[in-house]
Design an enzyme around this catalytic site. Structure first.
Site, mmCIF file in Angstrom:
data_model
loop_
_atom_site.group_PDB
_atom_site.id
_atom_site.type_symbol
_atom_site.label_atom_id
_atom_site.label_comp_id
_atom_site.label_asym_id
_atom_site.label_seq_id
_atom_site.Cartn_x
_atom_site.Cartn_y
_atom_site.Cartn_z
ATOM 1 N N SER A 206 0.855 -1.177 0.000
ATOM 2 C CA SER A 206 0.000 0.000 0.000
ATOM 3 C C SER A 206 0.890 1.225 0.000
ATOM 4 O O SER A 206 2.109 1.134 0.123
ATOM 5 C CB SER A 206 -0.924 0.011 1.219
ATOM 6 N N LYS A 207 0.269 2.381 -0.107
ATOM 7 C CA LYS A 207 1.042 3.616 -0.098
ATOM 8 C C LYS A 207 1.683 3.883 1.258
ATOM 9 O O LYS A 207 2.530 4.756 1.392
ATOM 10 C CB LYS A 207 0.147 4.772 -0.527
#
Length: 313
Positions: free
Chosen positions: A249-250
């Site tokens: 994920s970011k």
């Protein structure tokens, strides 16, 4: 002609999972002599400020992943930002309403996540149909207190398709999905509706995306059918995982392009991604053009792919 697409949702800097998707989509379309469309999926403008989209375009160019149509390359199907296409989604929604398939839903997220609500095997909540049978009078009364979301009424039918990479997938929408959102209570159109309208309008014939979206495809195929739109071919690929097995994920700073660019050049990043994809024999650097000769969906794994610790520095 094959028309593929990138469709990033720019809520932050691109990470390895996004880049893997863009690379596979680009290679698949280009190897077939096709075109590539770039569309920015920024329906949630609060989470997706324009600066992230502009940065993503700059990053893709740095990597050598170009596009034939999209921001900066108008192909006549713009605008290419979903936040500027809401009139098209409203027209599709109206068509579904005229068919008697849309109804207001007043359930809150907390109510939907209550222990009594049914859940899918992957943990997602199955909508139990709470508001499906509200009378017009009941709905009007509830609307005085809370703005409704809008849901599509699905039938008890199985929708099956053959994914180019994952094979046959089937789902009974009534049992495995439930009536699904078309527009949220805050007025934001749902991904399922927007992506169908946009892919059809932009002439997309091939959708390459992660396997986490495989189960959304039957919903989209239903919408294509109801709206009398041509459906593309779908090709879902395995997700990249961190070395300890978590989905990227970011929030995974080390997997973000901003960090990677300080360690590696574009061809080094692409070579390592292609190696993880199974069609590049080593982690050696390679340009996107060079990878065209090696790319083969038959070599791409179907199971999710953990990134070996240290592969990207």
């Amino acid at each position: 002609m094959v028309v593929g697409r990138f469709a990033p949702s720019p809520s932050g800097r691109l990470h390895l999972g996004n880049l893997f998707c863009c690379l596979l989509a680009w290679l698949s379309a280009r190897q077939q002599g096709g075109r590539v469309v770039l569309r920015v999926e920024d329906l949630d403008t609060a989470r997706c400020p324009r600066r992230y989209a502009l940065q993503a375009m700059e990053d893709l160019r740095w990597l050598g992943l170009d596009w034939d149509e999209g921001p900066g390359a108008d192909g006549g199907h713009g605008p290419y930002f979903q936040s500027e296409r809401t009139e098209r989604y409203q027209a599709a929604l109206q068509k579904l309403e005229e068919m008697g398939l849309v109804y207001p839903c007043f359930c809150t997220r907390a109510e939907l996540h209550a222990a009594s609500a049914p859940h899918r095997q992957d943990g997602q909540v199955l909508y139990p149909g709470t508001c499906r049978r509200l009378t017009a009078e009941q709905a009007a009364e509830k609307a005085k207190v809370r703005a409704p979301a809008l849901r599509l009424r699905v039938g008890d039918e199985e929708i099956a398709f053959t994914d180019r990479h994952m094979g046959v997938y089937r789902e009974n929408l009534a049992r495995d999905c439930g009536d699904f959102l078309l527009r949220r209570s805050d007025g934001m159109f749902a991904y399922q509706l927007a992506v169908v309208v946009d892919d059809a309008a932009m002439g997309v014939t091939e959708v390459v995306r992660g396997s986490d979206l495989l189960d959304s495809t039957p919903r989209q195929l239903l919408l294509y059918r109801l709206l009398d739109l041509p459906a593309p071919r779908f090709c879902h690929f395995p997700l990249l995982l961190s070395h300890d097995g978590r989905r990227l994920s970011k929030r995974d700073a080390d997997a973000g392009l901003e960090v990677l660019m300080g360690r590696l050049g574009p061809e080094e990043i692409l070579g390592r991604l292609a190696y993880l994809g199974g069609f590049h024999p080593s982690a050696a650097a390679a340009s996107a053009e060079e990878l065209l000769a090696e790319f083969d969906w038959a070599k791409v794994p179907q199971a999710d792919i953990p990134i070996p610790e240290g592969l990207f520095g």
